[in-house]
Design a protein around this motif. Structure first.
Motif, PDB file in Angstrom:
ATOM      1  N   LEU A  19      -1.956  -2.195   3.362  1.00  0.00           N
ATOM      2  CA  LEU A  19      -2.197  -1.808   1.971  1.00  0.00           C
ATOM      3  C   LEU A  19      -1.729  -0.372   1.740  1.00  0.00           C
ATOM      4  O   LEU A  19      -1.167  -0.054   0.691  1.00  0.00           O
ATOM      5  CB  LEU A  19      -3.671  -1.978   1.616  1.00  0.00           C
ATOM      6  CG  LEU A  19      -4.081  -1.646   0.193  1.00  0.00           C
ATOM      7  CD1 LEU A  19      -3.263  -2.431  -0.828  1.00  0.00           C
ATOM      8  CD2 LEU A  19      -5.570  -1.919  -0.003  1.00  0.00           C
ATOM      9  N   ARG A  20      -1.949   0.486   2.711  1.00  0.00           N
ATOM     10  CA  ARG A  20      -1.465   1.862   2.579  1.00  0.00           C
ATOM     11  C   ARG A  20       0.060   1.910   2.524  1.00  0.00           C
ATOM     12  O   ARG A  20       0.629   2.677   1.748  1.00  0.00           O
ATOM     13  CB  ARG A  20      -1.998   2.706   3.730  1.00  0.00           C
ATOM     14  CG  ARG A  20      -3.476   2.980   3.595  1.00  0.00           C
ATOM     15  CD  ARG A  20      -4.009   3.784   4.732  1.00  0.00           C
ATOM     16  NE  ARG A  20      -5.388   4.168   4.456  1.00  0.00           N
ATOM     17  CZ  ARG A  20      -6.153   4.811   5.294  1.00  0.00           C
ATOM     18  NH1 ARG A  20      -5.692   5.180   6.473  1.00  0.00           N
ATOM     19  NH2 ARG A  20      -7.386   5.122   4.957  1.00  0.00           N
ATOM     20  N   VAL A  21       0.715   1.099   3.325  1.00  0.00           N
ATOM     21  CA  VAL A  21       2.180   1.031   3.301  1.00  0.00           C
ATOM     22  C   VAL A  21       2.652   0.506   1.939  1.00  0.00           C
ATOM     23  O   VAL A  21       3.606   1.030   1.352  1.00  0.00           O
ATOM     24  CB  VAL A  21       2.711   0.150   4.448  1.00  0.00           C
ATOM     25  CG1 VAL A  21       4.186  -0.171   4.274  1.00  0.00           C
ATOM     26  CG2 VAL A  21       2.471   0.833   5.789  1.00  0.00           C
ATOM     27  N   ALA A  22       1.979  -0.521   1.428  1.00  0.00           N
ATOM     28  CA  ALA A  22       2.373  -1.109   0.145  1.00  0.00           C
ATOM     29  C   ALA A  22       2.226  -0.106  -1.003  1.00  0.00           C
ATOM     30  O   ALA A  22       3.101  -0.016  -1.865  1.00  0.00           O
ATOM     31  CB  ALA A  22       1.556  -2.370  -0.130  1.00  0.00           C
ATOM     32  N   LEU A  27       4.888   3.961  -4.651  1.00  0.00           N
ATOM     33  CA  LEU A  27       5.107   5.363  -5.011  1.00  0.00           C
ATOM     34  C   LEU A  27       6.549   5.785  -4.732  1.00  0.00           C
ATOM     35  O   LEU A  27       7.164   6.479  -5.551  1.00  0.00           O
ATOM     36  CB  LEU A  27       4.121   6.240  -4.247  1.00  0.00           C
ATOM     37  CG  LEU A  27       3.742   7.571  -4.843  1.00  0.00           C
ATOM     38  CD1 LEU A  27       3.250   7.447  -6.269  1.00  0.00           C
ATOM     39  CD2 LEU A  27       2.688   8.236  -3.977  1.00  0.00           C
ATOM     40  N   ALA A  28       7.106   5.344  -3.615  1.00  0.00           N
ATOM     41  CA  ALA A  28       8.497   5.676  -3.270  1.00  0.00           C
ATOM     42  C   ALA A  28       9.472   5.061  -4.274  1.00  0.00           C
ATOM     43  O   ALA A  28      10.451   5.711  -4.675  1.00  0.00           O
ATOM     44  CB  ALA A  28       8.811   5.201  -1.856  1.00  0.00           C
ATOM     45  N   ALA A  29       9.219   3.820  -4.688  1.00  0.00           N
ATOM     46  CA  ALA A  29      10.091   3.176  -5.672  1.00  0.00           C
ATOM     47  C   ALA A  29      10.047   3.929  -7.001  1.00  0.00           C
ATOM     48  O   ALA A  29      11.075   4.097  -7.664  1.00  0.00           O
ATOM     49  CB  ALA A  29       9.691   1.713  -5.866  1.00  0.00           C
ATOM     50  N   LEU A  30       8.865   4.405  -7.387  1.00  0.00           N
ATOM     51  CA  LEU A  30       8.752   5.172  -8.631  1.00  0.00           C
ATOM     52  C   LEU A  30       9.452   6.528  -8.508  1.00  0.00           C
ATOM     53  O   LEU A  30      10.063   7.000  -9.470  1.00  0.00           O
ATOM     54  CB  LEU A  30       7.287   5.347  -9.017  1.00  0.00           C
ATOM     55  CG  LEU A  30       6.624   4.073  -9.521  1.00  0.00           C
ATOM     56  CD1 LEU A  30       5.125   4.252  -9.632  1.00  0.00           C
ATOM     57  CD2 LEU A  30       7.212   3.636 -10.850  1.00  0.00           C
ATOM     58  N   VAL A 126      -1.232   5.321 -12.565  1.00  0.00           N
ATOM     59  CA  VAL A 126      -1.990   4.176 -12.040  1.00  0.00           C
ATOM     60  C   VAL A 126      -1.682   3.968 -10.556  1.00  0.00           C
ATOM     61  O   VAL A 126      -2.583   3.716  -9.752  1.00  0.00           O
ATOM     62  CB  VAL A 126      -1.706   2.907 -12.874  1.00  0.00           C
ATOM     63  CG1 VAL A 126      -2.292   1.672 -12.230  1.00  0.00           C
ATOM     64  CG2 VAL A 126      -2.249   3.074 -14.285  1.00  0.00           C
ATOM     65  N   VAL A 127      -0.412   4.098 -10.177  1.00  0.00           N
ATOM     66  CA  VAL A 127      -0.059   3.924  -8.766  1.00  0.00           C
ATOM     67  C   VAL A 127      -0.654   5.049  -7.924  1.00  0.00           C
ATOM     68  O   VAL A 127      -1.173   4.813  -6.823  1.00  0.00           O
ATOM     69  CB  VAL A 127       1.471   3.817  -8.589  1.00  0.00           C
ATOM     70  CG1 VAL A 127       1.867   3.898  -7.126  1.00  0.00           C
ATOM     71  CG2 VAL A 127       1.976   2.509  -9.190  1.00  0.00           C
ATOM     72  N   VAL A 128      -0.633   6.269  -8.430  1.00  0.00           N
ATOM     73  CA  VAL A 128      -1.253   7.385  -7.703  1.00  0.00           C
ATOM     74  C   VAL A 128      -2.753   7.141  -7.572  1.00  0.00           C
ATOM     75  O   VAL A 128      -3.353   7.415  -6.521  1.00  0.00           O
ATOM     76  CB  VAL A 128      -0.947   8.736  -8.390  1.00  0.00           C
ATOM     77  CG1 VAL A 128      -1.830   9.847  -7.863  1.00  0.00           C
ATOM     78  CG2 VAL A 128       0.522   9.084  -8.214  1.00  0.00           C
TER      79      VAL A 128
END
Length: 141
Positions: A19-22, A27-30, A126-128
């Protein structure tokens, strides 16, 4: 009998690192989207396909984030030490990120940038939020 989701007795479930990787992938994609958007603002049309495929990566990453968050919440023995209420919150925030990504991307393709950019900022927030929830440790032990 609960499924073996750990490497040894008393160890943390394997789903939590996934889940942490996901969430990190989301975040990386954003971040990629922000970098390519900056190129588009400077009228670098070569960045358009990169931005498009970055949007696809955002959908895939937030979908993986949601799927993993649902597994952590619902699988027996896969939950975090913070408890089921925390796991449910992570799943709901992940659902919000996944759902927000679609109208945000649609506004980038067919809508005004005045709506696309603020929605992008909301999506990042939201992702953060999900990242902070996932990395926050509320271990009752």
């Amino acid at each position: 009998m609960e499924p073996n989701t750990t490497t040894e007795p008393g160890a943390r479930p394997l789903w939590l690192p996934l889940l942490r990787v996901a969430t990190g992938a989301s975040l990386a994609a954003l971040l990629w989207e922000f970098l390519t958007a900056g190129q588009l603002i400077t009228f670098n049309a070569a960045a358009l396909p990169l931005h498009y495929w970055g949007a696809v990566a955002v959908h895939v990453a937030t979908g993986a984030q949601l799927a993993t968050a649902l597994l952590v919440w619902r699988l027996p023995g896969a939950g975090s030490p913070s408890g089921p209420a925390h796991d449910r919150r992570v799943a709901l925030v992940s659902l919000l990120a996944f759902v927000l990504a679609f109208p945000q991307a649609a506004l980038g393709s067919n809508g005004p940038l005045q709506a696309h950019v603020p929605m992008a900022l909301l999506l990042v927030a939201v992702v953060v939020w999900a990242v902070l929830l996932v990395w926050r440790r509320l271990d009752p032990r």
